[in-house]
Write an enzyme that holds these catalytic residues in place. Structure first.
Site, PDB file in Angstrom:
ATOM      1  N   SER A 199       0.803  -1.221   0.000  1.00  0.00           N
ATOM      2  CA  SER A 199       0.000   0.000   0.000  1.00  0.00           C
ATOM      3  C   SER A 199       0.838   1.274   0.000  1.00  0.00           C
ATOM      4  O   SER A 199       0.364   2.317  -0.443  1.00  0.00           O
ATOM      5  CB  SER A 199      -0.947   0.013   1.201  1.00  0.00           C
ATOM      6  OG  SER A 199      -0.218  -0.094   2.417  1.00  0.00           O
ATOM      7  N   HIS A 216      -0.094   6.641   5.643  1.00  0.00           N
ATOM      8  CA  HIS A 216       0.232   6.275   4.271  1.00  0.00           C
ATOM      9  C   HIS A 216       0.441   7.561   3.463  1.00  0.00           C
ATOM     10  O   HIS A 216      -0.009   8.633   3.859  1.00  0.00           O
ATOM     11  CB  HIS A 216      -0.889   5.449   3.633  1.00  0.00           C
ATOM     12  CG  HIS A 216      -0.890   4.017   4.042  1.00  0.00           C
ATOM     13  ND1 HIS A 216      -1.251   3.611   5.310  1.00  0.00           N
ATOM     14  CD2 HIS A 216      -0.566   2.885   3.361  1.00  0.00           C
ATOM     15  CE1 HIS A 216      -1.163   2.298   5.394  1.00  0.00           C
ATOM     16  NE2 HIS A 216      -0.744   1.839   4.226  1.00  0.00           N
TER      17      HIS A 216
END
Length: 282
Positions: A36, A261
């Site tokens: 990810s 992220h």
């Protein structure tokens, strides 16, 4: 580095535009592998048909491919581990093929951004969140008999990273291969309560990720491939910084991205870094 999607994240995804993958025809044949941190979960626009991978058409692979020209096969997938280079990955929305299947003898460029899920680095960062004072730092939980469990897990991953690199080179013998490291997820001493991680834990997170990136760099060098450092250039762009400055979102994101992220700004800057590294080697 992707543990789970909350109901809020799922609702955000439904609001995003969905676009098909675009491929340009030119000399460069680029394959992007990874988890990810490379895929870009929840960054618009999320790509059909493998929605379970939460892969953005504005991740650094797509932007790097636009910079370099040529074709792109982006098979990055949120939640991927090294074993998903070789076996299908089950996502919340279906199964996706082994990532190494995207490689061929015509592949000319490969980036691989993998390993964090093998040792659970995202979970580790979330475990260190502490919303209340007083509280106990988490870093002591990973020390036992003079050993650090995260360093031990990182060292245990070395042979798997080596094998992935060897198999990439076997399947794409003409390709330039780059292992990509992970970014900065905490500044020195942290910024509690803005990001609710205690000072000692923020420094421990930094040291742990630095050691993980060192491992990746060492394994890349041992196998004779490139390493692209994202940790150093992302200093000053960590989750503690304001929106418009940070490249990594905090526990409660303010732009479409998953907590801890990269956001769209981060992906644009990562693409600049990756593009420069690739061009410098030509």
């Amino acid at each position: 580095m992707f543990r789970r999607l909350t109901l809020l994240a799922t609702s955000c995804l439904l609001a995003l535009s969905l676009t098909p993958v675009a491929h340009a025809a030119a000399a460069e044949s680029y394959v992007a592998l990874g988890d990810s941190a490379a895929a870009g979960p929840l960054i618009p626009n999320q790509i059909l048909p493998e929605l379970g991978c939460f892969r953005s058409d504005r991740n650094y692979a797509h932007l790097t491919s636009q910079n370099l020209g040529g074709s792109l096969k982006d098979v990055t997938c949120s939640g991927a581990k090294t074993r998903h280079m070789y076996e299908s990955q089950e996502t919340d929305l279906g199964s996706v093929p082994p990532q190494l299947n995207a490689l061929s003898s015509s592949t000319s460029l490969v980036t691989v951004h993998i390993g964090a899920n093998d040792v659970g680095l995202t979970g580790f960062i979330e475990d260190c969140l502490n919303l209340l004072l007083p509280g106990d730092p988490c870093n002591d939980d990973y020390q036992q008999n003079g050993r650090d469990s995260w360093r031990d897990a990182t060292d245990a991953l070395r042979p798997k990273i080596d094998q992935v690199i060897r198999d990439i080179r076997a399947r794409a013998p003409q390709a330039r291969v780059y292992v990509v490291g992970y970014a900065t997820y905490a500044p020195v001493n942290g910024c509690w309560p803005r990001v609710p991680v205690f000072k000692a834990d923020a420094n421990y997170i930094r040291a742990t990720i630095a050691y993980f990136n060192l491992m990746l760099a060492q394994q890349a060098a041992a196998q004779g491939v490139g390493f692209i450092d994202l940790q150093t250039p992302s200093e000053g762009h960590d989750p503690c910084k304001s929106s418009g400055v940070r490249w990594i979102e905090p526990y409660i994101p303010t732009t479409p991205a998953t907590p801890f992220h990269p956001n769209a700004l981060g992906m644009r800057n990562f693409a600049t870094i990756v593009t420069a590294a690739v061009r410098a080697a030509v």
